[in-house]
Design a protein around this motif. Structure first.
Motif, PDB file in Angstrom:
ATOM      1  N   SER A 171     -93.342 107.630 -44.206  1.00 26.84           N
ATOM      2  CA  SER A 171     -93.879 106.527 -45.006  1.00 26.84           C
ATOM      3  C   SER A 171     -93.933 105.257 -44.167  1.00 26.84           C
ATOM      4  CB  SER A 171     -93.025 106.298 -46.259  1.00 26.84           C
ATOM      5  OG  SER A 171     -91.660 106.144 -45.916  1.00 26.84           O
ATOM      6  N   SER A 172     -94.753 104.321 -44.619  1.00 27.53           N
ATOM      7  CA  SER A 172     -94.897 103.050 -43.908  1.00 27.53           C
ATOM      8  C   SER A 172     -95.080 101.934 -44.927  1.00 27.53           C
ATOM      9  CB  SER A 172     -96.060 103.122 -42.914  1.00 27.53           C
ATOM     10  OG  SER A 172     -96.111 101.955 -42.116  1.00 27.53           O
ATOM     11  N   THR A 173     -96.189 101.209 -44.875  1.00 25.56           N
ATOM     12  CA  THR A 173     -96.400 100.072 -45.771  1.00 25.56           C
ATOM     13  C   THR A 173     -96.287 100.493 -47.234  1.00 25.56           C
ATOM     14  OG1 THR A 173     -97.956  99.226 -44.131  1.00 25.56           O
ATOM     15  CG2 THR A 173     -97.931  98.144 -46.284  1.00 25.56           C
ATOM     16  N   GLY A 174     -95.403  99.825 -47.972  1.00 26.72           N
ATOM     17  CA  GLY A 174     -95.165 100.179 -49.368  1.00 26.72           C
ATOM     18  C   GLY A 174     -94.220 101.351 -49.531  1.00 26.72           C
ATOM     19  N   GLY A 175     -93.681 101.841 -48.415  1.00 21.82           N
ATOM     20  CA  GLY A 175     -92.906 103.067 -48.451  1.00 21.82           C
ATOM     21  C   GLY A 175     -91.542 102.954 -49.093  1.00 21.82           C
TER      22      GLY A 175
END
Length: 350
Positions: A171-175
């Protein structure tokens, strides 16, 4: 009215919420020298910020959640419930600051920008990092706010099907927000789970503690050669080491320095490729919200090795980049809203 630069292109409109007049001035100067960003409002507290967000409808908000006389987390929660807007948290360097930032990310803040450890102020020069975060945040489009119900968790505790040896998540942005929802639906005795979340190393321990306090499994930062155990979730430290799985009969965490893969250290692709090689079909891969394409090729490798693979859908992704890339490669066996991924994880697909 939309602001434009000298070439007629739309500028990114930002509202700064910061109690320090000096910090507000520095943020405004630093952002507006980029040319494609304009600060349309600068608020000293939550009340001013709420009014500016409502009246100015900015593309992005920068929020200092440690302001005296206000609860920044309550303010952020109201923003995300009533008028979802991309928020960049400007965090202090104290332990309290990192804990607050972790909770803010779990509430839906897009990313965080750290003040310096030495002075608690903004870095003298950040090589355009803040502006880059603003540009990324401006691409976020909120659609559906995923439910945080733990109904799935009770189902998962009783319905685990064909228990995998490992679950791998990227996951990354908003994760962080997505992980809180997903792991909230995991059973307490879930299979060993490994996570690469793109986040600065200084915030990773606080994120692990925040998730651990709100989710059934034990959640901790991965350490070198740490054995994988049921009921435990291992998060990459976020430093200059890749997280992968090692071992044959007994699996463990591996942390190794190396070159960036898919533009990242740690990289989701490194984790997924290692799981495909070491665990094969006895694994589940899950790719969540994030900018770019990290994890897409690794998820494909897992699928080709016989593992079950799941991607978050567009409607509930803060940024659909990583899941979209995986789906376009045919890497995802299942595409689902974040609130339903735990159920797909612990139930055999029809």
């Amino acid at each position: 009215m939309m602001s434009t630069d000298t070439h007629g292109k739309s500028k990114i409109r930002v509202v700064v919420v910061e109690d320090s007049p000096t910090m507000r001035a520095i943020l405004k100067t630093r952002l507006e020298r980029e040319g494609d960003i304009t600060v349309v409002g600068a608020a000293a507290n939550a009340a001013e910020g709420r009014t500016m967000i409502r009246e100015l409808d900015p593309d992005v908000v920068t929020l200092d959640v440690e302001m005296p006389g206000m609860n920044g987390l309550d303010f952020l929660e109201k923003i995300m419930q009533l008028r979802p807007t991309p928020v960049i948290v400007v965090s202090g360097s104290t332990q309290k600051g990192t804990e607050t930032t972790a909770r803010a990310l779990a509430l839906g803040a897009v990313d965080c920008y750290a003040k310096t450890e030495a002075t608690g102020g903004l870095p003298f020069e950040d090589s355009g990092r803040l502006a880059g975060l603003i540009r990324q945040a401006a691409r976020v489009r909120f659609t559906e706010r995923a439910p945080t119900s733990h109904r799935v968790a009770s189902e998962a505790r009783t319905s685990l099907h064909e228990r995998p040896r490992v679950i791998a998540i990227g996951s990354s942005t908003g994760g962080v927000e997505a992980l809180q929802i997903l792991l909230g639906g995991f059973p307490e005795n879930c299979p060993p789970t490994m996570i690469v979340q793109h986040i600065a190393a200084r915030f990773a321990p606080a994120v692990a503690r925040t998730l651990d306090a709100n989710c059934p499994p034990r959640i901790l930062i991965a350490e070198p050669d740490m054995p994988l155990r049921d009921g435990h979730v291992y998060i990459a430290p976020g430093d200059d080491r890749h997280l992968s799985v090692g071992g044959i009969s007994a699996l463990s965490c591996r942390l190794r320095q190396g070159e960036p893969m898919s533009g990242h250290i740690p990289s989701v692709d490194v984790l997924f490729h290692s799981v495909a090689k070491v665990v094969g079909q006895n694994a589940i891969g899950i790719l969540l919200t994030g900018m770019g394409s990290d994890g897409a090729k690794g998820l494909l490798a897992m699928s080709q090795a016989g593992a079950r693979t799941i991607a978050q859908d567009e409607a509930t992704s803060t940024v659909f980049g990583m899941p979209r890339a995986a789906i376009s490669l045919g890497a995802a066996n299942v595409v689902a809203p974040i609130g339903q991924i735990a159920r797909h994880t612990f139930h055999k697909a029809a």
